[in-house]
Design a protein around this motif. Structure first.
Motif, PDB file in Angstrom:
ATOM      1  N   THR A 230       0.833  -1.208   0.000  1.00  0.00           N
ATOM      2  CA  THR A 230       0.000   0.000   0.000  1.00  0.00           C
ATOM      3  C   THR A 230       0.865   1.255   0.000  1.00  0.00           C
ATOM      4  N   ALA A 231       1.920   1.251   0.813  1.00  0.00           N
ATOM      5  CA  ALA A 231       2.816   2.408   0.861  1.00  0.00           C
ATOM      6  C   ALA A 231       3.414   2.686  -0.513  1.00  0.00           C
ATOM      7  N   ASN A 232       3.800   1.638  -1.225  1.00  0.00           N
ATOM      8  CA  ASN A 232       4.369   1.830  -2.561  1.00  0.00           C
ATOM      9  C   ASN A 232       3.354   2.418  -3.527  1.00  0.00           C
ATOM     10  N   ARG A 233       2.078   2.054  -3.360  1.00  0.00           N
ATOM     11  CA  ARG A 233       1.049   2.581  -4.257  1.00  0.00           C
ATOM     12  C   ARG A 233       0.820   4.077  -4.054  1.00  0.00           C
ATOM     13  N   ILE A 234       0.810   4.519  -2.803  1.00  0.00           N
ATOM     14  CA  ILE A 234       0.483   5.920  -2.545  1.00  0.00           C
ATOM     15  C   ILE A 234       1.713   6.826  -2.578  1.00  0.00           C
ATOM     16  N   MET A 235       2.904   6.253  -2.515  1.00  0.00           N
ATOM     17  CA  MET A 235       4.103   7.085  -2.443  1.00  0.00           C
ATOM     18  C   MET A 235       4.239   8.057  -3.615  1.00  0.00           C
ATOM     19  N   PRO A 236       3.921   7.677  -4.862  1.00  0.00           N
ATOM     20  CA  PRO A 236       4.013   8.669  -5.943  1.00  0.00           C
ATOM     21  C   PRO A 236       3.120   9.888  -5.718  1.00  0.00           C
ATOM     22  N   VAL A 237       1.955   9.690  -5.104  1.00  0.00           N
ATOM     23  CA  VAL A 237       1.072  10.825  -4.809  1.00  0.00           C
ATOM     24  C   VAL A 237       1.702  11.719  -3.748  1.00  0.00           C
ATOM     25  N   LEU A 238       2.301  11.114  -2.746  1.00  0.00           N
ATOM     26  CA  LEU A 238       2.933  11.893  -1.680  1.00  0.00           C
ATOM     27  C   LEU A 238       4.155  12.649  -2.200  1.00  0.00           C
ATOM     28  N   GLU A 239       4.862  12.048  -3.157  1.00  0.00           N
ATOM     29  CA  GLU A 239       5.973  12.755  -3.794  1.00  0.00           C
ATOM     30  C   GLU A 239       5.455  13.918  -4.633  1.00  0.00           C
ATOM     31  N   GLU A 240       4.383  13.674  -5.359  1.00  0.00           N
ATOM     32  CA  GLU A 240       3.771  14.712  -6.196  1.00  0.00           C
ATOM     33  C   GLU A 240       3.325  15.915  -5.359  1.00  0.00           C
ATOM     34  N   THR A 241       2.800  15.642  -4.163  1.00  0.00           N
ATOM     35  CA  THR A 241       2.298  16.725  -3.306  1.00  0.00           C
ATOM     36  C   THR A 241       3.383  17.279  -2.381  1.00  0.00           C
ATOM     37  N   GLN A 242       4.621  16.859  -2.582  1.00  0.00           N
ATOM     38  CA  GLN A 242       5.800  17.434  -1.913  1.00  0.00           C
ATOM     39  C   GLN A 242       5.704  17.356  -0.385  1.00  0.00           C
ATOM     40  N   MET A 243       5.406  16.152   0.090  1.00  0.00           N
ATOM     41  CA  MET A 243       5.420  15.957   1.531  1.00  0.00           C
ATOM     42  C   MET A 243       6.834  16.159   2.078  1.00  0.00           C
ATOM     43  N   ASP A 244       6.932  16.815   3.208  1.00  0.00           N
ATOM     44  CA  ASP A 244       8.235  16.978   3.844  1.00  0.00           C
ATOM     45  C   ASP A 244       8.695  15.645   4.419  1.00  0.00           C
ATOM     46  N   TRP A 245       7.758  14.907   5.009  1.00  0.00           N
ATOM     47  CA  TRP A 245       8.061  13.541   5.419  1.00  0.00           C
ATOM     48  C   TRP A 245       6.793  12.700   5.468  1.00  0.00           C
ATOM     49  N   VAL A 246       6.981  11.388   5.471  1.00  0.00           N
ATOM     50  CA  VAL A 246       5.895  10.424   5.613  1.00  0.00           C
ATOM     51  C   VAL A 246       6.150   9.674   6.918  1.00  0.00           C
ATOM     52  N   GLU A 247       5.250   9.845   7.871  1.00  0.00           N
ATOM     53  CA  GLU A 247       5.473   9.365   9.231  1.00  0.00           C
ATOM     54  C   GLU A 247       4.795   8.014   9.477  1.00  0.00           C
ATOM     55  N   GLU A 248       5.518   7.124  10.119  1.00  0.00           N
ATOM     56  CA  GLU A 248       5.028   5.793  10.487  1.00  0.00           C
ATOM     57  C   GLU A 248       4.189   5.144   9.389  1.00  0.00           C
ATOM     58  N   PRO A 249       4.766   4.973   8.203  1.00  0.00           N
ATOM     59  CA  PRO A 249       3.991   4.347   7.132  1.00  0.00           C
ATOM     60  C   PRO A 249       3.734   2.860   7.378  1.00  0.00           C
ATOM     61  N   LEU A 250       4.630   2.190   8.111  1.00  0.00           N
ATOM     62  CA  LEU A 250       4.574   0.739   8.299  1.00  0.00           C
ATOM     63  C   LEU A 250       4.578   0.401   9.785  1.00  0.00           C
ATOM     64  N   HIS A 251       4.387  -0.873  10.083  1.00  0.00           N
ATOM     65  CA  HIS A 251       4.473  -1.318  11.473  1.00  0.00           C
ATOM     66  C   HIS A 251       5.810  -0.887  12.071  1.00  0.00           C
ATOM     67  N   ALA A 252       5.769  -0.426  13.325  1.00  0.00           N
ATOM     68  CA  ALA A 252       6.955   0.166  13.941  1.00  0.00           C
ATOM     69  C   ALA A 252       8.120  -0.803  14.064  1.00  0.00           C
ATOM     70  N   ASP A 253       7.859  -2.112  14.093  1.00  0.00           N
ATOM     71  CA  ASP A 253       8.934  -3.093  14.242  1.00  0.00           C
ATOM     72  C   ASP A 253       9.460  -3.624  12.912  1.00  0.00           C
ATOM     73  N   ASP A 254       8.912  -3.138  11.806  1.00  0.00           N
ATOM     74  CA  ASP A 254       9.289  -3.656  10.485  1.00  0.00           C
ATOM     75  C   ASP A 254      10.515  -2.910   9.959  1.00  0.00           C
ATOM     76  N   LEU A 255      11.669  -3.293  10.451  1.00  0.00           N
ATOM     77  CA  LEU A 255      12.905  -2.636  10.024  1.00  0.00           C
ATOM     78  C   LEU A 255      13.158  -2.849   8.542  1.00  0.00           C
ATOM     79  N   ASP A 256      13.032  -4.078   8.062  1.00  0.00           N
ATOM     80  CA  ASP A 256      13.303  -4.363   6.652  1.00  0.00           C
ATOM     81  C   ASP A 256      12.371  -3.573   5.738  1.00  0.00           C
TER      82      ASP A 256
END
Length: 398
Positions: A230-256
């Protein structure tokens, strides 16, 4: 004759034991806990919780000279768990000890048997509360605000506002609330994402950017609700809208997953409010999983561990922008107290301002440094009378 000190490996000489005891007036005489349910002016929601109040667990550590150090946290629920850890497990180790031995106390409490059931979560947050109280006392005894004790500078700190971008707002309400923040001088605002359908997030983000214009700094926070796909699908939109950062996109323990996502986008990935110790932060920093480090002193083990995390992040050239589980009260002292190539930045949420003796002051998007000695954590008497939760907390004395 050598002296055994509980919780300290090895044997200390009498002289060293005396040094650990410190000033007689700094000896801890009582430990009291309670919690406040501070009402919000309106219900809010993100992708994980909907609340109409914010709960503030409190510990007050009183020393023999009459000073009171106040430690705080911030939770959605279960404040009694944090208070019970302090009342039943930490207080016996605190009473009669020196409040000046901050690092020694941190290590002693951390390695109590509670360590085996809580290197994160409620047990570690209870440790944070005690540590914050001891730093509050240290600054009071020095007669300076905590930021000055830690070597910070008096310049105002730029802040961003989270309180206009909640997920339960309709798109029109979202734009109206964010626009009202801009009218009050804010130039950095954050919105919540994490709707069941990511396409709705995409529509809301695009509408917000169109309404606010390109000169406003915009961040977004998913509160761990996306998987990597899901994060990969929406990331182009977030790049397009010039987000300064994307916070906690995934489970907090998912390092990989964080490593993969950060490596695939030009945007900065932010995380930290759900990371509870400097060892875990070390892994995220070392592997390049995040570029914005949001260590929260109420989630990691207080000021002591927060400083450790901030030093690691700054040494790698990363941004340190703490999550404000304390609603800014403590973190206004911590940001900008270490060497960093990045300008300090702090999150501002105004929910609990009326709970404190000393309110935070923000003008035109910049937070002014507090001036009173201590950590700005002392609870206002009216707040305790009006909002204390019945049946939570206790008093322990020598």
């Amino acid at each position: 004759m050598p002296v055994d000190v509980p919780g300290v490996r090895g044997v200390l000489s009498p002289d060293l034991s005396d040094l650990m005891q410190g000033d007689e007036g700094a000896v801890i005489a009582s430990v009291e806990t309670y919690a406040l349910a501070v009402p919000l002016t309106r219900p809010i929601a993100d992708s994980t919780a909907a609340v109409d109040h914010w709960t503030v667990p409190v510990v007050e550590v009183r020393t023999r000279d009459g000073r009171v150090g106040t430690g705080i946290s911030g939770v959605h629920t279960a404040s009694e768990l944090l208070c019970t850890v302090i009342d039943d497990y930490y207080a016996p180790s605190l009473l009669g000890a020196s409040s000046e031995d901050i690092l020694g106390t941190w290590n002693r409490l951390y390695w109590l048997p509670t360590h085996w059931i809580g290197r994160a979560g409620a047990v570690h947050m209870a440790l944070a509360m005690v540590d914050i109280a001891l730093w509050d006392l240290a600054a009071q005894r020095a007669g300076v605000p905590l930021w000055r004790l830690l070597g910070g500078t008096p310049e105002p700190v730029e802040a961003y506002n989270t309180d206009g971008g909640w997920l339960n707002f309709s798109q029109d309400e979202l734009i109206r609330d964010l626009s009202s923040l801009l009218d009050r001088g804010w130039r950095r605002v954050k919105i919540k994402v994490g709707k069941p359908d990511w396409r709705e997030d995409a529509r809301r983000v695009r509408a917000v950017r169109a309404a606010l214009g390109d000169d406003i700094t915009l961040m977004c926070d998913a509160n761990q609700r996306w998987d990597l796909s899901t994060a990969n699908r929406i990331m182009p939109v977030l790049e397009e809208t010039q987000m300064d950062w994307v916070e906690e996109p995934l489970h907090a323990d998912d390092l990989d997953g964080h490593v993969t996502l950060q490596g695939s986008t030009s945007l900065d990935i932010a995380a930290g409010e759900s990371i509870y110790n400097y060892q875990q932060f070390s892994g995220f920093i070392h592997h390049g999983a995040i570029r914005v480090v949001q260590a929260d002193a109420t989630r990691v083990g207080g000021v002591t561990e927060w400083l450790q995390v901030a030093a690691q992040a700054s040494a790698r050239g990363l941004r340190v922008a703490p999550h404000a589980g304390d609603m800014t009260q403590l973190h206004q002292h911590l940001v900008g107290t270490g060497l960093s190539p990045m300008a300090p930045l702090i999150e501002f949420i105004p929910w609990t301002q009326d709970a404190y003796v000393e309110r935070s002051v923000v003008r035109e998007g910049y937070l002014e440094r507090p001036q009173a000695p201590g950590a700005s954590t002392a609870i206002a008497p009216d707040a305790r009378r009006n909002w204390q939760i019945r049946g939570v907390g206790a008093v322990r004395r020598t």
